[in-house]
Every structure is written in structure tokens, then in C-alpha cells.
Design a protein around this motif. Structure first.
Motif, PDB file in Angstrom:
ATOM      1  N   ALA A  55       6.571   4.961  -7.717  1.00 17.90           N
ATOM      2  CA  ALA A  55       6.571   5.489  -6.672  1.00 17.90           C
ATOM      3  C   ALA A  55       4.913   5.427  -6.434  1.00 17.90           C
ATOM      4  O   ALA A  55       4.755   4.511  -5.574  1.00 17.90           O
ATOM      5  N   ILE A  56       4.346   5.286  -7.839  1.00 22.06           N
ATOM      6  CA  ILE A  56       2.694   4.776  -6.927  1.00 22.06           C
ATOM      7  C   ILE A  56       2.497   3.705  -6.871  1.00 22.06           C
ATOM      8  O   ILE A  56       1.575   2.909  -6.250  1.00 22.06           O
ATOM      9  N   ALA A  57       2.660   2.693  -7.655  1.00 17.20           N
ATOM     10  CA  ALA A  57       2.736   1.042  -6.994  1.00 17.20           C
ATOM     11  C   ALA A  57       3.013   0.772  -6.327  1.00 17.20           C
ATOM     12  O   ALA A  57       2.648  -0.141  -5.348  1.00 17.20           O
ATOM     13  N   ILE A  58       4.574   1.496  -5.144  1.00 16.20           N
ATOM     14  CA  ILE A  58       4.991   1.518  -4.811  1.00 16.20           C
ATOM     15  C   ILE A  58       3.772   1.796  -3.804  1.00 16.20           C
ATOM     16  O   ILE A  58       3.593   1.013  -2.425  1.00 16.20           O
ATOM     17  N   THR A  59       4.267   2.844  -3.380  1.00 17.20           N
ATOM     18  CA  THR A  59       3.439   3.281  -2.206  1.00 17.20           C
ATOM     19  C   THR A  59       1.505   2.990  -1.721  1.00 17.20           C
ATOM     20  O   THR A  59       1.307   2.496  -0.859  1.00 17.20           O
ATOM     21  N   ALA A  60       0.861   1.902  -3.662  1.00 19.94           N
ATOM     22  CA  ALA A  60      -0.222   2.008  -2.966  1.00 19.94           C
ATOM     23  C   ALA A  60       0.399   0.734  -2.771  1.00 19.94           C
ATOM     24  O   ALA A  60      -1.223  -0.012  -2.569  1.00 19.94           O
ATOM     25  N   SER A  61       0.525   0.265  -3.462  1.00 22.27           N
ATOM     26  CA  SER A  61       0.774  -1.247  -2.571  1.00 22.27           C
ATOM     27  C   SER A  61       1.498  -1.547  -0.986  1.00 22.27           C
ATOM     28  O   SER A  61       0.234  -2.660  -0.846  1.00 22.27           O
ATOM     29  N   MET A  62       2.304  -0.608  -0.458  1.00 19.66           N
ATOM     30  CA  MET A  62       1.573   0.019   0.603  1.00 19.66           C
ATOM     31  C   MET A  62       0.322  -0.280   1.518  1.00 19.66           C
ATOM     32  O   MET A  62       0.188  -0.853   2.661  1.00 19.66           O
ATOM     33  N   ALA A  63      -0.377   0.491   0.926  1.00 26.87           N
ATOM     34  CA  ALA A  63      -1.506   0.926   1.533  1.00 26.87           C
ATOM     35  C   ALA A  63      -2.446  -0.545   1.539  1.00 26.87           C
ATOM     36  O   ALA A  63      -3.210  -0.649   2.224  1.00 26.87           O
ATOM     37  N   ALA A  64      -2.462  -0.713   0.176  1.00 26.73           N
ATOM     38  CA  ALA A  64      -3.406  -2.211  -0.061  1.00 26.73           C
ATOM     39  C   ALA A  64      -2.996  -3.120   0.971  1.00 26.73           C
ATOM     40  O   ALA A  64      -3.946  -3.939   1.592  1.00 26.73           O
ATOM     41  N   LEU A  65      -1.650  -3.292   1.077  1.00 27.68           N
ATOM     42  CA  LEU A  65      -0.990  -4.670   2.361  1.00 27.68           C
ATOM     43  C   LEU A  65      -1.572  -3.428   3.537  1.00 27.68           C
ATOM     44  O   LEU A  65      -1.499  -4.900   3.955  1.00 27.68           O
ATOM     45  N   TRP A  66      -1.085  -2.541   4.017  1.00 26.42           N
ATOM     46  CA  TRP A  66      -1.841  -2.394   5.405  1.00 26.42           C
ATOM     47  C   TRP A  66      -2.999  -2.687   5.377  1.00 26.42           C
ATOM     48  O   TRP A  66      -4.157  -3.486   6.812  1.00 26.42           O
ATOM     49  N   PHE A  67      -4.123  -2.226   4.464  1.00 25.54           N
ATOM     50  CA  PHE A  67      -5.916  -2.455   4.564  1.00 25.54           C
ATOM     51  C   PHE A  67      -5.652  -4.089   4.340  1.00 25.54           C
ATOM     52  O   PHE A  67      -6.588  -4.800   5.579  1.00 25.54           O
ATOM     53  N   GLY A  81      -7.884  -5.162  -1.410  1.00 27.98           N
ATOM     54  CA  GLY A  81      -8.142  -5.566  -3.278  1.00 27.98           C
ATOM     55  C   GLY A  81      -8.287  -4.369  -3.629  1.00 27.98           C
ATOM     56  O   GLY A  81      -8.196  -4.129  -5.124  1.00 27.98           O
ATOM     57  N   VAL A  82      -9.419  -3.793  -3.848  1.00 30.58           N
ATOM     58  CA  VAL A  82      -9.770  -2.390  -4.204  1.00 30.58           C
ATOM     59  C   VAL A  82      -8.960  -1.115  -4.493  1.00 30.58           C
ATOM     60  O   VAL A  82      -8.227  -1.246  -5.267  1.00 30.58           O
ATOM     61  N   VAL A  83      -8.207  -1.242  -3.010  1.00 27.75           N
ATOM     62  CA  VAL A  83      -6.496  -0.609  -2.880  1.00 27.75           C
ATOM     63  C   VAL A  83      -5.711  -0.607  -4.378  1.00 27.75           C
ATOM     64  O   VAL A  83      -5.021  -0.430  -4.837  1.00 27.75           O
ATOM     65  N   GLN A  84      -5.188  -2.381  -3.956  1.00 29.32           N
ATOM     66  CA  GLN A  84      -3.741  -3.045  -5.031  1.00 29.32           C
ATOM     67  C   GLN A  84      -4.548  -2.521  -6.375  1.00 29.32           C
ATOM     68  O   GLN A  84      -4.050  -2.231  -7.580  1.00 29.32           O
ATOM     69  N   GLY A  85      -6.104  -3.128  -6.885  1.00 22.66           N
ATOM     70  CA  GLY A  85      -6.476  -2.346  -8.461  1.00 22.66           C
ATOM     71  C   GLY A  85      -7.000  -2.018  -8.373  1.00 22.66           C
ATOM     72  O   GLY A  85      -6.244  -0.880  -9.402  1.00 22.66           O
TER      73      GLY A  85
END
Length: 150
Positions: A55-67, A81-85
Motif C-alpha cells: 500500500a505504501i508503494a502504491i500510494t507513494a507512487s501515485m504521489a510521485a506520478l502526480w508531482f 523523483g524525490v517522492v518516488q525515491g
């Protein structure tokens, strides 16, 4: 696949969420497949923390893709890129908290490695050079095509 889905925007408002699911599952599967390669002990998992790591991987990936893709500016792309890292690191540490290393009853049957560490390092470095050269060639070709259209 996730980057392709979000960059083409063929799914409209669902492009970022569906791409996030693909990226999050990719990150999680990469971690757990890598963990399954550990030899010399058994692995056991806390399923609640495994679900939390996915869930963390999916949610944080969504935030990174949104940015990175919602409004395409240099600052938001870098923030993505920072959020994806951070997504990858957060997922990793949560997944490691979910992992229990169990001693084996019988001694592990460790085989001799196929490649030496130096040879393996050179093979990986060579593959990366080939991948980077291919990407740069493709980028140059795309740039030339774009200049022809303008």
C-alpha cells in the motif's frame, strides 16, 4: 508500464491511479523477489506489514506520478523523483520490518557462484553502458524527428 500509462493519458483521470498501481506492484515485487533469493535461512512474513508495504508503494507512487505528470514543470518533476525515491525506501523498510529470518534445520546447500564478483560487476556495468547508449541514441533520434516536424 506505469510510466507509459501515465505519459499517454489514454485512461483520462484514471491514468495516474492505474499507473501508480503498476509501479507500486513493480516496486513491491522487485523487493520480495529479491528477498526470495536469500540463501542460508528461511523467510517468514507478517502479512499485515506486507500489505502495508504494498500500500505504501502504491500510494507513494501515485504521489510521485502526480508531482511528475500533473503539471509538467521542472520543480514538480524533480519533486516527483524525490517522492518516488522516498516511496521505494519507505516500502523497503516496511517490508523489512515484515520479514522474519528463520534458521534452517538442515545446513544450506550453497553452490559455487557461476560468476566471480569482479566478472559480475563488469557484466552489470557493461549492460548499463549498453542500455544508456541505447537510450541516448533513441533520444537523439527522437530529437531529430521533432526538429523535422517543426
Amino acid at each position: 508500464m506505469g510510466l507509459y500509462v501515465v505519459s499517454t493519458r489514454r485512461l483520462g483521470n484514471f491514468s495516474i491511479p492505474s499507473a501508480a498501481v503498476l509501479m507500486g506492484l513493480g516496486i513491491a515485487s522487485m523487493h520480495y523477489l529479491g528477498m526470495s533469493a536469500i540463501r542460508g535461512c528461511g523467510l517468514d512474513y507478517d502479512l499485515v506489514l506486507v500489505a502495508a508495504s504494498v500500500a505504501i508503494a502504491i500510494t507513494a507512487s501515485m504521489a510521485a506520478l502526480w508531482f511528475a505528470f500533473y503539471k509538467r514543470t521542472i520543480v514538480t518533476t524533480l519533486a516527483g523523483g524525490v517522492v518516488q525515491g522516498l516511496a521505494i525506501a519507505s516500502m523497503h523498510y516496511t517490508a523489512m520490518a515484515a520479514t522474519y529470518f528463520v534458521p534452517l534445520n538442515a545446513p544450506a546447500d550453497l553452490t559455487i557462484p557461476l560468476f566471480t564478483q569482479n566478472l559480475l560487476a563488469f557484466m552489470i556495468a557493461g549492460a548499463m553502458v549498453i542500455v544508456c547508449a541505447g537510450n541516448l541514441t533513441l533520444l537523439g533520434f527522437m530529437s531529430m524527428q521533432q526538429k523535422r516536424l517543426v
